[in-house]
Enzyme design. Sequence first.
Site, short mmCIF file in Angstrom:
data_model
loop_
_atom_site.label_atom_id
_atom_site.label_comp_id
_atom_site.label_asym_id
_atom_site.label_seq_id
_atom_site.Cartn_x
_atom_site.Cartn_y
_atom_site.Cartn_z
N ARG A 237 -14.58 3.37 -19.44
CA ARG A 237 -14.06 4.72 -19.60
C ARG A 237 -15.18 5.61 -20.10
O ARG A 237 -15.47 5.65 -21.29
CB ARG A 237 -12.91 4.68 -20.62
N TYR B 209 -16.45 6.07 -32.63
CA TYR B 209 -16.34 4.61 -32.49
C TYR B 209 -17.27 3.96 -31.47
O TYR B 209 -17.20 2.76 -31.26
CB TYR B 209 -14.89 4.22 -32.18
N HIS C 144 -11.02 9.23 -24.61
CA HIS C 144 -9.69 8.76 -24.23
C HIS C 144 -8.87 9.90 -23.65
O HIS C 144 -8.24 9.77 -22.61
CB HIS C 144 -8.96 8.17 -25.44
C1 LIG Z 1 3.97 1.77 -26.63
C2 LIG Z 1 2.81 2.67 -26.89
N1 LIG Z 1 2.05 2.47 -27.97
C3 LIG Z 1 1.02 3.30 -28.26
C4 LIG Z 1 0.72 4.35 -27.44
C5 LIG Z 1 -0.43 5.31 -27.79
N2 LIG Z 1 -1.56 5.12 -26.85
C6 LIG Z 1 -1.70 5.91 -25.77
S1 LIG Z 1 -2.98 5.46 -24.80
C7 LIG Z 1 -3.40 4.17 -25.82
C8 LIG Z 1 -4.53 3.25 -25.45
C9 LIG Z 1 -4.32 2.58 -24.10
O1 LIG Z 1 -5.43 1.80 -23.73
P1 LIG Z 1 -5.53 1.07 -22.32
O2 LIG Z 1 -4.23 0.45 -21.96
O3 LIG Z 1 -6.72 0.18 -22.37
O4 LIG Z 1 -5.76 2.23 -21.25
P2 LIG Z 1 -6.98 3.25 -21.14
O5 LIG Z 1 -6.66 4.40 -22.04
O6 LIG Z 1 -8.21 2.53 -21.54
O7 LIG Z 1 -7.01 3.69 -19.71
C10 LIG Z 1 -2.53 4.15 -26.92
C11 LIG Z 1 -2.62 3.19 -28.05
C12 LIG Z 1 1.55 4.53 -26.31
N3 LIG Z 1 1.34 5.53 -25.45
N4 LIG Z 1 2.57 3.68 -26.07
#
Ligand SMILES: Cc1ncc(C[n+]2csc(CCOP(=O)(O)OP(=O)(O)O)c2C)c(N)n1
Lengths: 325, 325, 399, 399
Positions: free
Chosen positions: D282, D295, D286
């Site tokens: 990525r 980080y 985020h």
């Molecule tokens: C059930 C839930 N817990 C926490 C979140 C908050 N949250 C949104 S995106 C994220 C990280 C997701 O990481 P990843 O699955 O690796 O996808 P990426 O952002 O790297 O594409 C978090 C913790 C959420 N949306 N849903």
Amino acid sequence: MAKMNLLQAINSALISMMEQNERVMVFGEDVGHFGGVFRATSNLQQKFGKARCFNTPLTEQGIIGFANGLAAQGSVPVAEIQFGDYIFPAFDQIVNETAKWRYRSGGQFSCGTLTIRTPYGGGIAGGHYHSQSPEAFFAHIPGMKIVIPRNPYQAKGLLISSIKDDNPVLFMEPKRLYRAAVGEVPETDYELPLGKADTVKEGSDITLLAWGAQVEIVEKAAALAEEQGISCEIIDLQSILPWDAETVINSVYKTGRLLINHEAPLTGGFASEIAATVQQECFLYLEAPIARVCGLDTPYPLAHEKEYMPDHLKTFEAIKRTMDY
Amino acid sequence: MAKMNLLQAINSALISMMEQNERVMVFGEDVGHFGGVFRATSNLQQKFGKARCFNTPLTEQGIIGFANGLAAQGSVPVAEIQFGDYIFPAFDQIVNETAKWRYRSGGQFSCGTLTIRTPYGGGIAGGHYHSQSPEAFFAHIPGMKIVIPRNPYQAKGLLISSIKDDNPVLFMEPKRLYRAAVGEVPETDYELPLGKADTVKEGSDITLLAWGAQVEIVEKAAALAEEQGISCEIIDLQSILPWDAETVINSVYKTGRLLINHEAPLTGGFASEIAATVQQECFLYLEAPIARVCGLDTPYPLAHEKEYMPDHLKTFEAIKRTMDY
Amino acid sequence: MQDRNHLSHVKLTHKAKVITNGLLDIPMLQLLDETGKPTKDSELPKIDQELAQKILESMHYTRLLDERMIGAQRQGRISFYLASRGEEAATVASAVALDANDMIMSQYREQGALVFRGYTTQQFMNQMFSNQEDPNKGRQMPIHYGDKALNFMTISSPLGTQIPQASGYAYGQKMAGKDAITICYFGEGAASEGDFHAGLNMAAVLNCPCIFFCRNNGYAISTPAEEQFAGDGIASRGIGYGVNTIRVDGNDVLAVYAATQIAREMALEKKCPVLIEAMTYRLSAHSTSDDPTGYRSKEEEQQWAKKDPITRFEAWMQTKGWLDEKAIEAFKDKTRADILNALKVAEKVPVCPIEDIIEDVYDTPPWHLQKQLDELKAHINKYPEHYPKTANRDKKGAN
Amino acid sequence: MQDRNHLSHVKLTHKAKVITNGLLDIPMLQLLDETGKPTKDSELPKIDQELAQKILESMHYTRLLDERMIGAQRQGRISFYLASRGEEAATVASAVALDANDMIMSQYREQGALVFRGYTTQQFMNQMFSNQEDPNKGRQMPIHYGDKALNFMTISSPLGTQIPQASGYAYGQKMAGKDAITICYFGEGAASEGDFHAGLNMAAVLNCPCIFFCRNNGYAISTPAEEQFAGDGIASRGIGYGVNTIRVDGNDVLAVYAATQIAREMALEKKCPVLIEAMTYRLSAHSTSDDPTGYRSKEEEQQWAKKDPITRFEAWMQTKGWLDEKAIEAFKDKTRADILNALKVAEKVPVCPIEDIIEDVYDTPPWHLQKQLDELKAHINKYPEHYPKTANRDKKGAN
Ligand SMILES: Cc1ncc(C[n+]2csc(CCOP(=O)(O)OP(=O)(O)O)c2C)c(N)n1
Ligand SMILES: Cc1ncc(C[n+]2csc(CCOP(=O)(O)OP(=O)(O)O)c2C)c(N)n1
Ligand SMILES: [Mg+2]
Ligand SMILES: [Mg+2]
């Protein structure tokens, strides 16, 4: 005393507790090095090490399951759920495990040391997945305590009490006040009692009851009402479970009228419990029906957030309707 | 017409629906070859094949997640959760997904075809993990419908309506009546309306409101009351969400008194919503506070089940207190 | 800031090849063959006659308890029972490898472990009769044991929940500097729950000294393993989490003992989780509410009855000259008598007094519970004949 | 009744050996090296100049959209945005391998797939401005797209929930005899949720024609992959479920395309799930709410910027003589202009009228919602100046 916003007050409470008791551990998604997406856990990992403040994998059911076990072991977990909207995967661990652990073991074991922190509430253009106020779901779970502060002073004192309390506590933080609410907060430790409401303002015509970020909404409504000569008593419930029925009932004995305001949808919201109890206890004192000014029975809208909100104008109108009944 | 118990009535409804619509699929833990631990799905796999009636792996969140996708695809899933006590791992899929799917997509997609069946309730020496009545948790979720039958006739008609209804329905089955409730049930199809209460008995002094297995409890209490010359109107709510406020309110206009009975713990139970609404709508008609006769605010006990239950005697006493207010 | 590269360990390939099932064959450790003979080249764990005797007695005790309580349930004396016939080696021999300070978090079919730890017959009975002598205060259905003194966590019915909890418990032990680990038992069915995934993954990432002990007994109530998962059992999942894994013959006392010893040592020393998959078979019905004839054949059951873990262990003891059949018969007779005695005692002990109904919901009952109790007591006093278990008793519970 | 034996496939061993990490090395399919040259012996998927051109344009479009909308968020014109910089090959090239009838269930960072499917610039803008032209009726935060016509399921924020849903959707497609599959995208972070476990296991057991496409981009917000799992990425879990698995270089258009083609064919023909783990990074924050300097290091980001998927694909097109740089520049200019135009149009379109607030909660609004709407409308009429978006409008939404 120091000027702090609500986040800083929480951070300060966590630091105190981690300093005092090495068994206190703070964990959740992104709470480690980064300090949490809202920064409530800033610097904790740096100060207390990665073993006591750490990121978890992305699993709310795992976070609470892990925290339950840690609590049963005798540690003092403070688990963060990143948004109140994402606490539901952990619902089983909370309803069936956290809350029933002491009971089912006849008091041999318990999760009493557990505190779950989570931001909740709307007003931040977050739509239905970043705005929910889920307190009523938890209020129907015997064994839990639920605490909601409205300002930095409360936040620190109530969080310290929650962590020290020997019952599992769900500590819900009104996220739209995280930076907006600023106030003087003692730098040293202090505790505020759980299960007690806070009478924010005395008055004689009607009792206005709210918690968290909605307290300032009813304060605004009260100001409008006072202009029209209506004297409002304002109570911040602070603890949703167990709730301070006595303070509310005594207030209604005096005012004869009650309005409850919360952001969550009306049906099955916690206002219903309060109304049901108060109509029972104050039946002969009530001069008008108990009014509930709440969210609509819809998911939390995005484009229509302003319209959905139980705002000061809706509250003001309900005050007038209640007075004119 | 045929004599059926509640389980057979459910089985009969499922067979009708599977015969009529090949998109109807029934699944859950042990529902396949074995026919479910209570045998509600007996013979369905044998009749309709393993592709349409099947065991799932042991994961409630998976069952409802899978069912949500299947519903969104246009199939008609009838998912079983083996006990109401074990529905909580699926809570997130229900609150955040099932109930919000249509809304969030602007009506482009929905889980409207989904029906979730689950046995609930106590009185079977099941303790806190085989006795819960979780309806109030779901009543706070806009987008869900909740239906609870009290006898075989209702069970078949309401289940058929639930499956045909284009909204997700949680269909809760009072398990202590599974074999105990027996009655005449048409062998052909019929529908009973969702969202409508059923006035079981007319009366003039007090309205007694209950649902599921508690209806017979209030009937027993009413019989005791009638002996003392108290005329009770008995309403079976049948649908918890949306609930038939009109029927209840009209009844209270007439009787001036309301008692609500449910097995779930008092605090935050669905009686609170009913009381809050009725005190609002019937304020000037109420001659006594609305009474709630409910479970205690504890986990469902095992050894003290009898004492915990909102039984006919507690109900009878509350009727008298309400009459004497 | 540390530079990270989640790719650094990954090898390249330039031919598209899907990894299909069967890549991984996880073998099963067996030290005694089905006739009780040590398998070729096998290194048996150290075990003396006294320990072997205790293991054998624990297995017999467990089976006798099961038989008697199934009977008691049929007689209507208790409401429910759940037997572990066929799985005694898995539950007893794993417990043997533990230290008394290790925490046991079990599913519900691990009475063998509790027997080995020394839970008394009277304790078993008090729990099953939900009487006031049960340390869980009679709050749970039969077989949901729990005993703080024995480091045996009170059992909870919702499946899989104990798995992430065990990770947390073990993490706490590590942080507190304890020389102890946690063992977490569960069935292959429970391993389908999301909590399994969360628990194993967290234990791996957070280095929790925990043994995850899966009893793969082929069924989750009526659901056969092949409708539960498509992979190579539960062991293959360990690999996915980077969790050290052993598969073991769950009907072989020595193999289970050896595997659990190795796992415990590894967990404690390396501060890491270890997954054990014990291959076994639930010879009994799921519980007294179940009737397996609805979903499996007698032939299949008989096939497995031949692999009986007790018989196999006895055969081995025989070869060692350690089997004293008379003594065993005497032990069994005494056990039967003890159980019946304790049962008769337990069924006469009253349930907790009514004051207990609001206890342990919180550390101390809040106002609303106190109020509910007061109302309830007044009501019971009004209708004492309707609440015979609790009416007219002093606080001690004497009727 | 079928006789079952969950042991029949298991081999025996007689030496206790713990399977420790590293047993399984799942290699990563790469067809173009980082300079865009085909790797040794690699068999490239069939692709003509037109398709290559469309892929390249989709990737550029995605990146330009991301850049512009990050800007729009900074200007306060929209509330939130989430970019996919660095992951365009993974999301675009996987979509290329699909049929238009295949259902896409995405996480939130797969705008590339939506671009390739033909979502229009105006549609993107209407969604992000939550206006009444958005088919989701402006109900969700920016980037939560959904379009029935394009078989793109409306995105949901709670992570992982779409995974078991995709299994169910695919099962429904199979039962309805459709010649189509479902693809389910998610991040390596979301793969820690219990729903991942449930979804993959159910798909494997119930033979669901579904591709599970994991973007392993090294981070879940601030949490690096090594704090997310200890195993060999997400691919190693596929083995545990008995799910066919491929790991692929997510920054290599041709490898992603080839892997997804193979996976689709296998899913459709064998009615089974396939897991693809695309290794990527990525490059963006985020979301607009995030600041990665907290980080991770700039150096680390730069390392990965060198692996840019667009540059690599352009280099390959160059070797084929297919790269027309002028045309690309023209395309980019036109795209920028289009986006700006559409943005300006969208921000002037009003939100849905107030009547909409109770729509789609149920198929038709029940009495209590109707009552709440009536009260709300009366209230808005009383204070029109406080509710400027909805006051004084006719039902069509014109102010
Ligand atoms: C059930 C839930 N817990 C926490 C979140 C908050 N949250 C949104 S995106 C994220 C990280 C997701 O990481 P990843 O699955 O690796 O996808 P990426 O952002 O790297 O594409 C978090 C913790 C959420 N949306 N849903
Ligand atoms: C969350 C949850 N869902 C369902 C049940 C009902 N239930 C009790 S035991 C059981 C089967 C468990 O099988 P397995 O884990 O293989 O253990 P075994 O009985 O074979 O020892 C089921 C479905 C439960 N107790 N908890
Ligand atoms: Mg099993
Ligand atoms: Mg990621």
